[in-house]
Write a protein that holds these residues in place. Structure first.
Motif, PDB file in Angstrom:
ATOM      1  N   UNK A 135     113.421  74.687  45.290  1.00  0.00           N
ATOM      2  CA  UNK A 135     112.714  74.509  44.023  1.00  0.00           C
ATOM      3  C   UNK A 135     113.653  74.863  42.280  1.00  0.00           C
ATOM      4  N   UNK A 136     114.496  75.579  42.432  1.00  0.00           N
ATOM      5  CA  UNK A 136     115.797  75.250  41.186  1.00  0.00           C
ATOM      6  C   UNK A 136     116.264  73.633  41.395  1.00  0.00           C
ATOM      7  N   UNK A 137     117.152  73.389  43.181  1.00  0.00           N
ATOM      8  CA  UNK A 137     117.847  72.610  43.235  1.00  0.00           C
ATOM      9  C   UNK A 137     116.729  71.323  42.634  1.00  0.00           C
ATOM     10  N   UNK A 138     115.256  70.981  43.188  1.00  0.00           N
ATOM     11  CA  UNK A 138     114.822  70.169  42.450  1.00  0.00           C
ATOM     12  C   UNK A 138     114.106  69.948  40.734  1.00  0.00           C
ATOM     13  N   UNK A 139     114.194  70.782  40.323  1.00  0.00           N
ATOM     14  CA  UNK A 139     114.368  71.037  38.488  1.00  0.00           C
ATOM     15  C   UNK A 139     115.837  70.554  38.270  1.00  0.00           C
ATOM     16  N   UNK A 140     116.934  70.772  38.964  1.00  0.00           N
ATOM     17  CA  UNK A 140     118.589  70.992  38.783  1.00  0.00           C
ATOM     18  C   UNK A 140     118.405  68.410  38.431  1.00  0.00           C
ATOM     19  N   UNK A 141     117.887  68.692  39.944  1.00  0.00           N
ATOM     20  CA  UNK A 141     118.024  67.069  40.674  1.00  0.00           C
ATOM     21  C   UNK A 141     117.061  65.886  38.958  1.00  0.00           C
ATOM     22  N   UNK A 142     116.105  66.643  38.637  1.00  0.00           N
ATOM     23  CA  UNK A 142     115.652  66.185  37.937  1.00  0.00           C
ATOM     24  C   UNK A 142     115.966  65.747  36.488  1.00  0.00           C
TER      25      UNK A 142
END
Length: 176
Positions: A135-142
């Motif tokens: 979930x943290x990676x998803x935020x970083x990718x956005x």
């Protein structure tokens, strides 16, 4: 009265196996983040190629066009050269808010230091960590994607301006 062997079996049951789905999702999230990092590196390489192409066009055609003095096409070509340079600076500017890795101190605080030793099943702890990090990676990718989009648009605009500069220098040479 319960059978003594069945009581012992309850206490000696193996820990729950980690959920392979969470490990897969985490691995895919990491793969997506690595892809984004490769896109940024590719855009930086293309910006370097654009610098070379612009310098080549400007020196080759600009030198010839400016032999006869400055005309309107020369001024346009020089303005386009300046704009391309500005876009290249935007593309190569160091963006410190791109995120492609985790902070080790945060990882320790979030996943190691908060749990007293031995209170949780290690496989369950890994499942929790995989889920939280995905979930943290998803935020970083956005967050990264917004910057990548700006870089991509700047590159496309700079390439279009390079074509216009090429045309302006050619028109300056033939003095239309």
């Amino acid at each position: 009265m319960p059978n003594p062997s069945s009581v012992g079996e309850r206490h000696s049951q193996p820990a729950a196996a980690p959920d392979p789905r969470l490990a897969f999702v985490y691995a895919e999230a990491v793969r997506g983040l690595l892809h984004q990092q490769n896109v940024v590196e590719s855009l930086n390489t293309r910006a370097g190629n654009l610098i070379f192409a612009t310098a080549f066009v400007s020196s080759l055609l600009g030198g010839r066009a400016l032999l006869d003095g400055l005309g309107p096409w020369d001024w346009l070509a020089l303005a386009l050269l300046f704009l391309i340079g500005l876009l290249v600076v935007i593309m190569l500017w160091p963006y410190y808010n791109l995120t492609f890795r985790f902070d080790p101190e945060e990882l320790l605080q979030d996943f190691v230091d908060q749990e007293p030793s031995g209170t949780q099943n290690p496989s369950a702890a890994m499942d929790v960590m995989h889920r939280a990090l995905a979930l943290r990676i998803k935020t970083d990718m956005a967050s990264n994607w917004r910057i990548i989009q700006r870089l991509r648009v700047a590159l496309q605009l700079a390439l279009f301006l390079l074509l216009l500069e090429l045309l302006a220098w050619m028109l300056a040479i033939v003095r239309i």
